[in-house]
Design an enzyme around this catalytic site. Structure first.
Site, PDB file in Angstrom:
ATOM      1  N   LYS A   1      17.680  -4.699 -10.085  1.00 14.09           N
ATOM      2  CA  LYS A   1      17.961  -5.374  -8.810  1.00 14.09           C
ATOM      3  C   LYS A   1      18.417  -6.823  -8.951  1.00 14.09           C
ATOM      4  O   LYS A   1      18.104  -7.660  -8.094  1.00 14.09           O
ATOM      5  CB  LYS A   1      16.743  -5.265  -7.892  1.00 14.09           C
TER       6      LYS A   1
ATOM      7  N   GLN B   1       4.075   4.388 -10.717  1.00 12.25           N
ATOM      8  CA  GLN B   1       3.462   3.115 -10.286  1.00 12.25           C
ATOM      9  C   GLN B   1       3.791   2.031 -11.322  1.00 12.25           C
ATOM     10  O   GLN B   1       4.791   2.142 -12.022  1.00 12.25           O
ATOM     11  CB  GLN B   1       1.946   3.267 -10.073  1.00 12.25           C
TER      12      GLN B   1
ATOM     13  N   ALA C   1       3.833   8.359  -5.784  1.00 10.95           N
ATOM     14  CA  ALA C   1       5.063   7.779  -6.339  1.00 10.95           C
ATOM     15  C   ALA C   1       6.276   8.218  -5.521  1.00 10.95           C
ATOM     16  O   ALA C   1       6.262   9.273  -4.885  1.00 10.95           O
ATOM     17  CB  ALA C   1       5.241   8.247  -7.779  1.00 10.95           C
ATOM     18  N   GLY C   2       7.302   7.403  -5.560  1.00 14.03           N
ATOM     19  CA  GLY C   2       8.568   7.771  -4.924  1.00 14.03           C
ATOM     20  C   GLY C   2       9.676   7.283  -5.830  1.00 14.03           C
ATOM     21  O   GLY C   2       9.993   6.105  -5.838  1.00 14.03           O
ATOM     22  N   HIS C   3      10.213   8.149  -6.663  1.00 14.92           N
ATOM     23  CA  HIS C   3      11.252   7.745  -7.614  1.00 14.92           C
ATOM     24  C   HIS C   3      12.621   8.065  -7.024  1.00 14.92           C
ATOM     25  O   HIS C   3      12.942   9.221  -6.763  1.00 14.92           O
ATOM     26  CB  HIS C   3      11.029   8.442  -8.972  1.00 14.92           C
TER      27      HIS C   3
ATOM     28  N   ASP D   1       7.515   0.527  -7.964  1.00 19.17           N
ATOM     29  CA  ASP D   1       8.811   0.404  -7.281  1.00 19.17           C
ATOM     30  C   ASP D   1       9.819  -0.430  -8.069  1.00 19.17           C
ATOM     31  O   ASP D   1      10.699  -1.073  -7.486  1.00 19.17           O
ATOM     32  CB  ASP D   1       8.637  -0.212  -5.870  1.00 19.17           C
ATOM     33  N   GLU D   2       9.710  -0.420  -9.378  1.00 14.09           N
ATOM     34  CA  GLU D   2      10.630  -1.215 -10.207  1.00 14.09           C
ATOM     35  C   GLU D   2      11.999  -0.548 -10.343  1.00 14.09           C
ATOM     36  O   GLU D   2      12.970  -1.218 -10.690  1.00 14.09           O
ATOM     37  CB  GLU D   2      10.051  -1.435 -11.615  1.00 14.09           C
TER      38      GLU D   2
ATOM     39  N   LYS E   1      12.091   2.913 -11.796  1.00 13.33           N
ATOM     40  CA  LYS E   1      11.936   3.796 -12.960  1.00 13.33           C
ATOM     41  C   LYS E   1      12.762   5.072 -12.828  1.00 13.33           C
ATOM     42  O   LYS E   1      13.362   5.536 -13.788  1.00 13.33           O
ATOM     43  CB  LYS E   1      10.453   4.165 -13.152  1.00 13.33           C
ATOM     44  N   GLY E   2      12.809   5.619 -11.602  1.00 11.55           N
ATOM     45  CA  GLY E   2      13.540   6.876 -11.377  1.00 11.55           C
ATOM     46  C   GLY E   2      14.989   6.744 -11.796  1.00 11.55           C
ATOM     47  O   GLY E   2      15.529   7.605 -12.496  1.00 11.55           O
TER      48      GLY E   2
ATOM     49  N   THR F   1      -1.623   5.111  -0.314  1.00 12.14           N
ATOM     50  CA  THR F   1      -0.574   5.939   0.286  1.00 12.14           C
ATOM     51  C   THR F   1      -1.189   7.131   1.032  1.00 12.14           C
ATOM     52  O   THR F   1      -0.470   7.900   1.666  1.00 12.14           O
ATOM     53  CB  THR F   1       0.383   6.471  -0.793  1.00 12.14           C
TER      54      THR F   1
ATOM     55  N   THR G   1      -4.173   1.828  -8.295  1.00 12.34           N
ATOM     56  CA  THR G   1      -4.225   3.274  -8.131  1.00 12.34           C
ATOM     57  C   THR G   1      -5.327   3.812  -9.048  1.00 12.34           C
ATOM     58  O   THR G   1      -6.030   3.028  -9.700  1.00 12.34           O
ATOM     59  CB  THR G   1      -2.842   3.915  -8.387  1.00 12.34           C
TER      60      THR G   1
HETATM   61  P1  IMP Z   1      -2.954   5.249  -3.974  1.00 10.91           P
HETATM   62  O1  IMP Z   1      -2.624   5.435  -5.417  1.00 10.91           O
HETATM   63  O2  IMP Z   1      -2.054   6.048  -3.073  1.00 10.91           O
HETATM   64  O3  IMP Z   1      -4.386   5.440  -3.641  1.00 10.91           O
HETATM   65  O4  IMP Z   1      -2.627   3.719  -3.610  1.00 10.91           O
HETATM   66  C1  IMP Z   1      -3.318   2.645  -4.245  1.00 10.91           C
HETATM   67  C2  IMP Z   1      -2.459   1.396  -4.263  1.00 10.91           C
HETATM   68  O5  IMP Z   1      -1.350   1.617  -5.118  1.00 10.91           O
HETATM   69  C3  IMP Z   1      -1.852   1.027  -2.900  1.00 10.91           C
HETATM   70  O6  IMP Z   1      -1.721  -0.393  -2.839  1.00 10.91           O
HETATM   71  C4  IMP Z   1      -0.476   1.653  -2.937  1.00 10.91           C
HETATM   72  O7  IMP Z   1       0.440   1.000  -2.095  1.00 10.91           O
HETATM   73  C5  IMP Z   1      -0.133   1.458  -4.414  1.00 10.91           C
HETATM   74  N1  IMP Z   1       0.788   2.482  -4.902  1.00 10.91           N
HETATM   75  C6  IMP Z   1       0.512   3.759  -5.214  1.00 10.91           C
HETATM   76  N2  IMP Z   1       1.592   4.386  -5.655  1.00 10.91           N
HETATM   77  C7  IMP Z   1       2.585   3.489  -5.649  1.00 10.91           C
HETATM   78  C8  IMP Z   1       3.965   3.528  -6.040  1.00 10.91           C
HETATM   79  O8  IMP Z   1       4.486   4.544  -6.517  1.00 10.91           O
HETATM   80  N3  IMP Z   1       4.672   2.378  -5.875  1.00 10.91           N
HETATM   81  C9  IMP Z   1       4.099   1.234  -5.408  1.00 10.91           C
HETATM   82  N4  IMP Z   1       2.825   1.144  -5.046  1.00 10.91           N
HETATM   83  C10 IMP Z   1       2.071   2.259  -5.171  1.00 10.91           C
END
Ligand code: IMP
Length: 423
Positions: free
Chosen positions: A331, A224, A39-41, A13-14, A16-17, A129, A239
């Site tokens: 930010k 991530q 991910a959510g960019h 969540d830095e 990057k997008g 997630t 992750t």
């Molecule tokens: P997973 O990759 O969905 O299994 O999540 C594993 C860990 O990584 C959890 O703490 C998530 O909140 C974190 N995480 C996964 N993807 C992201 C991301 O894009 N941004 C921030 N945290 C992430």
């Protein structure tokens, strides 16, 4: 031409997008190399916010080719939803989006396994997630996965059935109540597979090799952050992929000696979503202010993010592991209005002061040692020139650069493309 990398240096969540979107006009190809719809960019331009999960963040530029690399895991259902949104904005993705045949597919049952595994962990849960990321990478390394290229074979549905059946029996092994209707999930899955099959599948490692030899510029986009890397992050609260620079080599098939710049993206403070250690986390008003002003809610899950001061011990570690050549600070605007600020420069660890990121960073093992900084009041969001930045922000930036010995080339002062100051 060299391949440049863009990576997050914290817990994701830095921003990057936004930076990929800002840099895309300089590149011919944008290639995502790991992660998936966890991910959510977020990209903001012309007053509209766009959130991408699997599709590279260069997709809104007409000229760039966007590649989903072999290291990415794709959920066809989420991918289709992303495509539908792009259609609304008249993005011609049939032309500008290509997918590696070696990328793995997230099946509906991978999501079920993720949910069952997390539920069974109780208090020890990762805070996943729940997008099926872990189980899909487990099937990849376990050599059971289904890849995009398999969809071109007649036998893929048999392979699918066998794997889904196996997953169902694994789900029942967990002692948790999970209500689901696989038939229903499969209807949308197969529909989405048909949409996916309408896109161009490629042997992406060869495509990138030829492109690079032909002098095309390539930007590898990470997802991530480094502290969520499966090897170097705060394991097991990570992750399931290599989010660090090495992940770009395995996730795209590019050789280490073609890597040029490594852009490291970090926030002027720190956030984390999900469980796991976070030495500089704040539980007071300052943390609450960062969360509120910074709108710190997950772009994928909507969960509120934990907030804290900038941790230079962790940041230095991430710069080392990635070989960062240029930093980009995001930010900075969120910190306006704080009377004073803190940066963690060392940890107290088992009675000693240490300057490296140790094996155990839980709060009972490390406590942060801070340096104080004067805050600034100015609203940065309308600034566009380095010369207008407040003196105390410059002192903050100069300190970070000196400690890390890496230049901060960009300071972001708001979510919009235009709210970007180059240094
Ligand atoms: P997973 O990759 O969905 O299994 O999540 C594993 C860990 O990584 C959890 O703490 C998530 O909140 C974190 N995480 C996964 N993807 C992201 C991301 O894009 N941004 C921030 N945290 C992430």
């Amino acid at each position: 031409m060299a391949v440049d990398l863009l990576l997050g240096l914290q817990w994701g969540d830095e921003g990057k997008g936004k930076i990929v979107d800002v840099l895309t006009s300089k590149y011919n190809i944008i290639a995502r190399f790991q992660g998936g719809p966890n991910a959510g960019h977020t990209l903001v331009f012309n007053g509209t916010k766009h959130v991408l999960h699997t599709i590279p963040s260069g997709i809104f530029h007409k000229k760039a080719i966007n590649l989903v690399g072999n290291g990415v895991v794709i959920d066809p259902v989420i991918f289709k939803k992303e495509l539908d949104k792009l259609s609304l904005h008249k993005v011609d993705y049939q032309k500008s989006l290509v997918i590696s045949r070696k990328a793995h597919l997230i099946l509906p049952t991978h999501r079920l396994l993720d949910a069952a595994s997390e539920a069974s962990k109780g208090k020890a849960k990762i805070g996943s997630t729940l997008k099926g990321i872990g189980p899909t990478y487990m099937d990849k390394t376990g050599r059971n996965g289904i890849r995009v290229g398999d969809l071109e074979l007649d036998s893929w549905k048999e392979k699918y059935r066998a794997l889904a059946n196996k997953h169902e029996s694994m789900v029942s092994f967990y002692d948790v109540d999970l209500e689901y209707d696989l038939n229903e999930l499969e209807v949308e899955f197969f529909e989405a597979i048909n949409v996916l099959k309408s896109l161009t599948f490629i042997d992406s490692e060869d495509y990138l090799y030829q492109a690079q030899r032909a002098g095309k510029s390539i930007l590898a986009e990470g997802a991530q952050g480094s502290l969520l890397d499966v090897d170097f992050g705060t394991y097991p609260f990570v992750t399931s992929s290599n989010t660090t620079a090495a992940g770009a080599c395995t996730g795209l098939g590019i050789a280490p000696n073609v890597i040029g710049k490594v852009y490291g993206i970090f926030k002027a403070y720190t956030t984390r979503v999900g469980s796991g250690p976070f030495p500089t986390e704040l539980f007071d008003k300052d943390g609450e202010t960062m969360g509120r002003v910074g709108n710190e809610f997950g772009a994928t899950t909507g969960r509120s993010r934990r907030c804290g001061w900038l941790d230079l011990v962790a940041l230095k570690y991430a710069c080392q592991v990635n070989g960062v050549t240029e930093l980009m600070m995001m930010k900075a605007d969120v910190l306006s209005g704080f009377k004073s600020l803190k940066i963690c420069t060392a940890y107290k660890h088992k009675g000693e002061i240490i300057y490296h990121f140790p094996f155990n960073v839980e709060v009972h093992n490390v406590s942060p040692i801070y340096t104080d900084f004067e805050g600034w009041d100015e609203d940065l969001t309308k600034m566009s020139n380095e010369s207008t930045l407040p003196k105390s922000l410059n002192a903050y930036i100069n300190f970070i650069e000196k400690e890390l010995q890496i230049p901060i080339k960009l300071v972001s002062v708001g979510p919009d493309r235009k709210q970007t100051i180059f240094r």
